[in-house]
Design a protein around this motif. Structure first.
Motif, PDB file in Angstrom:
ATOM      1  N   UNK A 104       0.841   7.024   3.463  1.00  0.00           N
ATOM      2  CA  UNK A 104       1.868   6.138   3.065  1.00  0.00           C
ATOM      3  C   UNK A 104       2.927   6.875   2.605  1.00  0.00           C
ATOM      4  N   UNK A 321       0.989  -2.878   8.335  1.00  0.00           N
ATOM      5  CA  UNK A 321       2.143  -2.562   7.733  1.00  0.00           C
ATOM      6  C   UNK A 321       2.511  -3.028   6.299  1.00  0.00           C
ATOM      7  N   UNK A 323       0.566  -3.643   4.106  1.00  0.00           N
ATOM      8  CA  UNK A 323      -0.582  -3.523   3.100  1.00  0.00           C
ATOM      9  C   UNK A 323       0.144  -2.766   1.957  1.00  0.00           C
ATOM     10  N   UNK A 324      -0.249  -3.046   0.767  1.00  0.00           N
ATOM     11  CA  UNK A 324      -0.129  -2.120  -0.303  1.00  0.00           C
ATOM     12  C   UNK A 324       1.321  -2.424  -0.972  1.00  0.00           C
ATOM     13  N   UNK A 325       1.992  -3.418  -0.435  1.00  0.00           N
ATOM     14  CA  UNK A 325       3.131  -3.728  -1.118  1.00  0.00           C
ATOM     15  C   UNK A 325       3.233  -4.601  -2.314  1.00  0.00           C
ATOM     16  N   UNK A 326       2.134  -5.412  -2.393  1.00  0.00           N
ATOM     17  CA  UNK A 326       1.593  -6.093  -3.673  1.00  0.00           C
ATOM     18  C   UNK A 326       0.106  -6.127  -3.446  1.00  0.00           C
TER      19      UNK A 326
ATOM     20  N   UNK B 107       8.896  -0.612  -7.776  1.00  0.00           N
ATOM     21  CA  UNK B 107       8.431  -1.247  -6.881  1.00  0.00           C
ATOM     22  C   UNK B 107       7.827  -0.456  -5.598  1.00  0.00           C
ATOM     23  N   UNK B 110       2.803   1.347  -6.066  1.00  0.00           N
ATOM     24  CA  UNK B 110       1.457   0.937  -5.327  1.00  0.00           C
ATOM     25  C   UNK B 110       1.584   1.254  -3.874  1.00  0.00           C
ATOM     26  N   UNK B 111       2.750   1.104  -3.188  1.00  0.00           N
ATOM     27  CA  UNK B 111       2.771   1.384  -1.735  1.00  0.00           C
ATOM     28  C   UNK B 111       2.786   2.796  -1.386  1.00  0.00           C
ATOM     29  N   UNK B 112       3.250   3.748  -2.081  1.00  0.00           N
ATOM     30  CA  UNK B 112       3.562   5.015  -1.883  1.00  0.00           C
ATOM     31  C   UNK B 112       2.092   5.959  -2.474  1.00  0.00           C
ATOM     32  N   UNK B 113       1.431   5.284  -3.238  1.00  0.00           N
ATOM     33  CA  UNK B 113      -0.043   5.886  -3.777  1.00  0.00           C
ATOM     34  C   UNK B 113      -0.893   5.410  -2.773  1.00  0.00           C
ATOM     35  N   UNK B 114      -0.714   4.472  -1.596  1.00  0.00           N
ATOM     36  CA  UNK B 114      -1.864   3.983  -0.947  1.00  0.00           C
ATOM     37  C   UNK B 114      -2.612   2.864  -1.437  1.00  0.00           C
ATOM     38  N   UNK B 115      -1.952   2.276  -2.404  1.00  0.00           N
ATOM     39  CA  UNK B 115      -2.736   1.192  -3.204  1.00  0.00           C
ATOM     40  C   UNK B 115      -3.575   1.864  -4.451  1.00  0.00           C
ATOM     41  N   UNK B 149      11.348  -5.460  -1.722  1.00  0.00           N
ATOM     42  CA  UNK B 149       9.645  -5.749  -1.728  1.00  0.00           C
ATOM     43  C   UNK B 149       8.962  -4.824  -2.988  1.00  0.00           C
ATOM     44  N   UNK B 150       7.853  -5.636  -3.462  1.00  0.00           N
ATOM     45  CA  UNK B 150       7.016  -4.687  -4.282  1.00  0.00           C
ATOM     46  C   UNK B 150       7.364  -5.475  -5.758  1.00  0.00           C
ATOM     47  N   UNK B 174       1.319  -6.771 -10.430  1.00  0.00           N
ATOM     48  CA  UNK B 174       2.396  -6.020 -10.054  1.00  0.00           C
ATOM     49  C   UNK B 174       3.607  -6.404 -10.827  1.00  0.00           C
TER      50      UNK B 174
END
Lengths: 332, 333
Positions: A104, A321, A323-326, B107, B110-115, B149-150, B174
């Motif tokens: 990502x 897609x 995933x991992x926003x929250x 925001x 979390x997303x750019x670290x792949x969770x 988002x986030x 979050x």
């Protein structure tokens, strides 16, 4: 060079080989990345660390496993030095879900919880407050960790730099600030962007111990890094290290380098940290030519295996897609 | 006074309710700390954190320099490092200075670290106009944050929510931003002394009617309820929806109401263009178009920087008279 003379006494053959291997892993990994960029396996922005390897290779191995690292978008070298495996790192460059950030993030957003590697921050200066907060959390929870925060000299002009320096010094937080001064913020030379070009002097104005070191000399960087990390871990508050270095390649893959002369680049290439170490260590009898060749061979095989790993990686399904926003279960 | 369950009820101000929420969180969880400009020795710009320094000390009630980007970013880092920071940005007007950290770091991490990393951070900000503070201190920019988002964006309008949303926000793994409207701090309401967390992803129907749906949040809730009472005197019975959560929006509650009343007026103390009112209008059109008996109407702030003189400030903001007028218009009266 004082750092080298002091360090030489306890430099073993094994340590010299480790340093050389660390430098070469970064160099050969990134040379392969540049090649893969031209074949469009890697897309987006690609910022190469080539020429600056001595900084990550000198400082990061001195850190303890429980310490934290915050880096920038030019962070492949830091990731490798920190111990992120080359396969998942290359898979991240490809955008494959086997990448260390599940694909990502890409080149600019390398993260790894296991090694406390907090990016991969691509807003210049944006990682500094993060490092302050990580150090604050360590301090408040009584953990004797150090947070090493790497940034370029371009970040020094940002407000977040000054806010972070002040907060870290004011609250005596365990942060090692490492300025990788490569003389150009993208294409803007230090001399035309800063009123004070001796960057470490800015740190002194925050009453923070600061030093400047030849960033092309891995042994000098390691010695300075070790000293600074000991200071920070000892509870003296933050410390600052300015490493003077140079980016041999373009800023990113879209840079015609109109802002600097070929002569200047060539003059710095003469100071290549890898050649520098090899020449010195061979002369000092701490390295044999056949060891160099052996390390080169091993690194080449590791890079080839990383590329194979990335090639064999898979694409995340489009259905994932959102995933991992929250966090799972936090928000519908 | 006692509740149905036999608990004690007290009359408290919105300010007290936020303070009680902070105290509760600080007592319950050693990882919680409050950080921001003037939160300690000064007692908070709006006196919300008055007295907390004495109870919890300067490590946990942490005065910061005027460095919004620095201390919001430090809050993000501290959250990553295992703490549960509550960062107070004195007002939304100053939050542009930390927008980078909220948008590009909190925001996205979390997303750019792949969770791998989440950011359990709560940011509180005062928001809104009405105190004659002129153009630079009267913004309502909740919708800017609700665009991202986030993060979760909350707007407590009652003392119960002022107390409960903070706790629920701290439980969220979050980033959560809580907007406290400056005109509400002195408002009183009844609160159970053992009040705890509240649901934070649902809107609330604050008044049940049948003829139209008035949809609002934050400081405008009370103006809207006032308008609804006036409309009732004219024989128009309005639903009043308090959005409570601005991101995510609770479409189900909005659409249930609009499908039943067939008319909607949105009251939003931000500029009309690109507002939350615009987003809600679009959702109603997308989801309830065939139920509507009239075009959706909006009562927003006039598109001017907020002026200093009281009569002009009043004229710029959504007021009960304008809400009543908009309601009459969608009713065809």
């Amino acid at each position: 060079m004082t750092g080298k003379i002091q360090a030489k006494a306890h430099l073993t053959r094994e340590r010299v080989c480790e340093l050389l291997r660390s430098l070469l892993r970064i160099r050969r990994f990134e040379e392969k990345c540049a090649e893969l960029y031209t074949t469009e396996k890697i897309r987006g922005f690609l910022h190469l660390y080539i020429g600056e390897e001595a900084i990550a290779a000198g400082i990061i191995p001195v850190l303890e496993p429980q310490d934290a690292v915050v880096a920038t978008y030019r962070e492949h070298g830091h990731a490798l030095a920190r111990g992120i495996a080359m396969g998942p790192l290359m898979a991240e460059m490809f955008g494959k879900q086997e990448g260390c950030s599940r694909g990502r993030g890409g080149s600019m957003h390398v993260f790894d919880a296991a090694t406390r590697f907090y990016g991969g921050n691509a807003i210049v200066g944006g990682g500094l407050p993060l490092a302050v907060g990580l150090a604050l959390a360590d301090r408040m929870q009584g953990r004797n960790n150090v947070t090493a925060c790497f940034f370029g000299e371009g970040a020094v002009a940002e407000g977040e730099f000054h806010e972070s320096m002040n907060l870290a010094a004011l609250w005596r937080l365990p942060v090692l600030f490492v300025c990788e001064n490569n003389l150009y913020a993208m294409g803007t030379a230090l001399a035309i962007s800063e009123s004070e070009t001796d960057i470490h002097r800015k740190a002194e104005s925050y009453r923070m111990p600061a030093a400047v070191v030849d960033g092309m000399d891995v042994i000098a960087v390691e010695a300075a890094g070790r000293k600074a990390i000991e200071l920070v871990r000892g509870g003296a508050g933050p410390a600052f290290l300015e490493c003077r270095t140079y980016r041999f390649r373009a800023h990113s893959m879209f840079d015609a380098q109109l802002y600097r002369s070929k002569d200047e680049v060539e003059a710095w290439r003469e100071k290549c940290p890898i050649e520098h170490l090899k020449t010195w260590a061979l002369g000092a009898g701490l390295l044999h030519a056949e060891e160099t060749a052996q390390i080169e061979g091993e690194v080449a095989r590791e890079v080839a295996a990383a590329v194979a790993f990335a090639e064999a990686g898979t694409w995340e399904p489009v259905g994932d897609l959102a995933r991992d926003v929250h966090s799972p279960g936090a928000l519908a | 006074m006692t509740t149905d369950q036999g608990g004690t009820v007290a009359t408290v101000t919105y300010r007290d309710a936020v303070r009680m929420a902070l105290q509760d969180a600080l007592r319950r969880d050693p990882r919680v700390f409050l950080m921001g400009e003037d939160v300690g020795r000064y007692g908070g710009c709006y006196a919300v954190s008055k007295g907390l320094l004495d109870e919890f000390g300067p490590e946990r009630i942490r005065d910061t320099p005027l460095s919004e980007g620095g201390f919001v970013g430090a809050g993000i880092g501290a959250a990553l490092g295992g703490m549960r920071p509550i960062v107070e940005v004195m007002t939304v007007n100053f939050s542009m200075l930390c927008l980078d950290q909220i948008l590009n770091t909190a925001a996205t991490l979390r997303h750019m670290s792949g969770g791998q990393f989440s950011v359990p951070l709560v940011i509180r900000m005062a928001t809104g106009a009405g105190r004659q503070l002129a153009a630079q201190h009267s913004h309502s920019l909740e919708n800017w944050y609700a665009h991202i988002p986030g993060i979760r964006v909350l707007a407590p309008a009652t003392v119960e929510d002022a107390r409960g949303m903070l706790w629920s926000g701290l439980v969220d793994p979050d980033p959560v931003i809580i907007f406290e409207n400056v005109m509400l701090y002195n408002m009183s309401g009844e609160l159970a002394e053992d009040a705890g967390g509240v649901a934070i992803d649902r809107a609330a129907l604050r008044r049940r009617g049948r003829d139209l749906s008035l949809i609002t949040y934050g400081g405008s809730l009370w103006k809207t309820l006032g308008a609804a009472r006036q409309l009732a005197g004219e024989g128009i019975e309005a639903d009043v929806i308090d959005l409570r959560s601005l991101r995510p929006l609770d479409d189900a509650t909005i659409m249930e109401s609009v499908a039943r009343t067939r008319r909607a007026v949105i009251v939003d103390e931000s500029w009309r263009s690109g507002s939350l009112a615009a987003e809600i209008t679009a959702r109603i059109v997308e989801q309830c178009f065939w139920s509507l008996d009239a075009p959706v109407a909006r009562v927003c702030t006039a598109e001017v920087p907020i002026p200093y003189p009281k009569h002009l400030e009043d004229a710029a903001l959504p007021q009960p008279a304008a809400i009543v007028a908009a309601a009459r218009a969608v009713m065809g009266r």
